[in-house]
Motif scaffolding. Structure first.
Motif, short mmCIF file in Angstrom:
data_model
loop_
_atom_site.label_atom_id
_atom_site.label_comp_id
_atom_site.label_asym_id
_atom_site.label_seq_id
_atom_site.Cartn_x
_atom_site.Cartn_y
_atom_site.Cartn_z
N SER A 124 0.87 -1.17 0.00
CA SER A 124 0.00 0.00 0.00
C SER A 124 0.92 1.23 0.00
O SER A 124 1.84 1.29 -0.79
CB SER A 124 -0.90 -0.07 1.24
N ASP A 179 -6.07 0.86 4.42
CA ASP A 179 -4.65 0.56 4.55
C ASP A 179 -4.47 -0.77 5.27
O ASP A 179 -5.21 -1.08 6.20
CB ASP A 179 -3.97 1.69 5.34
N SER A 214 -9.53 11.28 3.56
CA SER A 214 -10.31 10.13 3.13
C SER A 214 -10.61 9.19 4.29
O SER A 214 -11.76 8.79 4.50
CB SER A 214 -9.57 9.36 2.03
N VAL A 264 -7.58 0.93 -4.57
CA VAL A 264 -6.80 2.07 -4.11
C VAL A 264 -7.13 2.35 -2.65
O VAL A 264 -8.10 1.82 -2.11
CB VAL A 264 -7.08 3.34 -4.96
N ARG A 265 -6.31 3.19 -2.02
CA ARG A 265 -6.49 3.44 -0.59
C ARG A 265 -7.41 4.61 -0.30
O ARG A 265 -7.98 4.70 0.79
CB ARG A 265 -5.12 3.68 0.06
N GLU A 266 -7.55 5.53 -1.26
CA GLU A 266 -8.38 6.72 -1.03
C GLU A 266 -9.46 6.86 -2.10
O GLU A 266 -9.27 6.42 -3.24
CB GLU A 266 -7.52 7.99 -1.04
N GLN A 282 2.45 5.03 -0.50
CA GLN A 282 2.44 5.88 -1.68
C GLN A 282 3.27 5.28 -2.82
O GLN A 282 4.10 5.96 -3.43
CB GLN A 282 2.98 7.27 -1.33
N ARG A 311 -5.24 11.74 1.47
CA ARG A 311 -5.29 10.41 2.08
C ARG A 311 -5.75 10.47 3.53
O ARG A 311 -6.43 9.57 4.02
CB ARG A 311 -3.95 9.70 1.95
N GLY A 364 -8.44 8.31 -5.32
CA GLY A 364 -7.76 7.40 -6.25
C GLY A 364 -8.72 6.76 -7.24
O GLY A 364 -8.35 6.50 -8.40
N SER A 412 -1.58 4.04 -2.83
CA SER A 412 -1.98 5.44 -2.70
C SER A 412 -1.24 6.29 -3.73
O SER A 412 -0.06 6.08 -4.00
CB SER A 412 -1.67 5.95 -1.30
#
Length: 376
Positions: free
Chosen positions: A125, A204, A326, A182-184, A127, A323, A187, A156
């Motif tokens: 995960s 995450d 979110s 995706v994490r956010e 960035q 992030r 995204g 991310s």
């Protein structure tokens, strides 16, 4: 036991990076897979992922870009932040014992990816898809692996946009990943804009493991509460953050403890050395947490510690608040971000956010399980 290769960032002596890699390994092993963190050899700097080709590309593109010199200066400043003595050694010990990366050349990895040694590969995960970098690293988009083995697990972008100079490359790389998450929430919009394809938001990996699992996996004592405020900042705290830290400290009689950076004129004088394990323990035992970090925020949420999150004091750096916003919006704690009123700082309930996170944990595990069962 089927093996899963993981392409993720765990370098840079950053708590979140190391702990999300650790969590990903544990999630996969809990599902019955052998999880292996991959590392491309050839880094020029110990503890960092700085390969020659990457360094040359970054330097060249920085010279051509109008804000390139500023970006290089910011990166250099980030790398030169002063750690409390003993911190690096604790990081190295944890990485060697718990992350245990497999060192391999890119060419060798391409060959191995085509045979049956690995059932699949994960990128994420953290960035790993940082949209504003001057080198879009093919490793973190699993370019070495056959398309059907590529899985994006909550990577991310770091920001809520992709600069024009990276759009073509990132569009191509993401289009050629079969399974996308995706994490956010931002995204999802980025992927839709670039590729026209849908993706899903997953939390995450550090949040997929619950509080009980963290305490058990890191062999922490359950009852060891301290009367202190933990200040975990990746950049020197803003004036607003400093005001909050000292106001809360004085009101509740809390000692101020900082991790792990020494920032001049920050008002945080008692800085401790801490590796990833110690970081989680410091959060778990804190009376209150003030932070500008995504993972400082997420661990406070996960461990149910009252907290405030502040925007980072970037100077010339780019804003990366998407992030943090979110996860705070997802858990209904956005009122803990950039606050001005410190009077009700301890007035927080985690009942709703715990329910939300339990639901999201199941979604993350089901996402992986369904894909891996299809692959295996």
């Amino acid at each position: 036991m089927k093996k899963i290769g993981i392409a993720t960032v765990y370098t840079g002596y950053n708590y979140g990076s190391v702990l999300q890699a650790f969590a990903t390994k544990k999630i996969l092993s809990g599902m019955g897979y052998e999880a292996e963190i991959l590392k491309i050899n050839g880094s020029l700097v110990k503890g960092r992922d700085i390969r020659l080709k990457k360094l040359i590309t970054i330097a060249w593109r920085s010279l051509l870009h109008k804000n390139g010199v500023k970006s290089l200066k910011n990166y250099s400043t980030s790398m030169s932040k002063e750690f409390k003595e003993g911190t690096v050694e604790l990081f190295d010990e944890f990485i060697n014992s718990e992350i245990s990366p497999r060192l391999v050349s890119y060419r060798t990895l391409e060959k191995k990816a085509k045979n049956d040694e690995y059932a699949a590969f994960l990128c994420g995960s953290d960035q790993v898809w940082n949209s504003a970098v001057f080198y879009v690293d093919p490793f973190y988009y699993l370019r070495f692996a056959p398309l059907e083995k590529r899985i994006a697990f909550a990577p991310s972008f770091g920001r809520d946009f992709v600069p024009d100079y990276n759009k073509k490359t990132i569009k191509k790389y993401i289009s050629e990943i079969k399974y996308k998450s995706v994490r956010e929430a931002s995204g999802v919009d980025i992927i839709k804009e670039l590729t026209g394809e849908d993706s899903t938001v997953l939390i995450d990996p550090t949040l997929v493991l619950n509080r009980t699992e963290w305490v058990s996996l890191l062999n922490m004592k359950e009852n060891n509460k301290g009367k202190y405020l933990l200040a975990y900042f990746l950049d020197s705290p803003s004036p607003k953050a400093q005001k909050a830290i000292h106001a809360i400290s004085e009101r509740y009689g809390l000692e101020i403890i900082g991790l792990p950076y020494i920032f001049k004129d920050s008002g945080i004088n008692n800085v401790k050395n801490a590796g990833p394990c110690e970081f989680v323990e410091y959060v778990k035992n804190a009376s209150f947490v003030c932070t500008d970090s995504f993972h400082g925020t997420s661990f406070s949420l996960n461990l149910n510690i009252p907290f405030f999150t502040f925007e980072r004091k970037y100077g010339n750096g780019g804003n990366q608040s998407a992030r943090i916003e979110s996860i705070l919006k997802m858990t209904d704690h956005f009122n803990r971000y950039e606050v001005d009123d410190f009077e009700s700082c301890m007035d927080i309930s985690f009942e709703k956010s715990n329910t939300i996170l339990d639901f999201e944990r199941r979604r993350s595990k089901e996402y992986l399980a369904s894909i891996l069962e299809e692959r295996v």
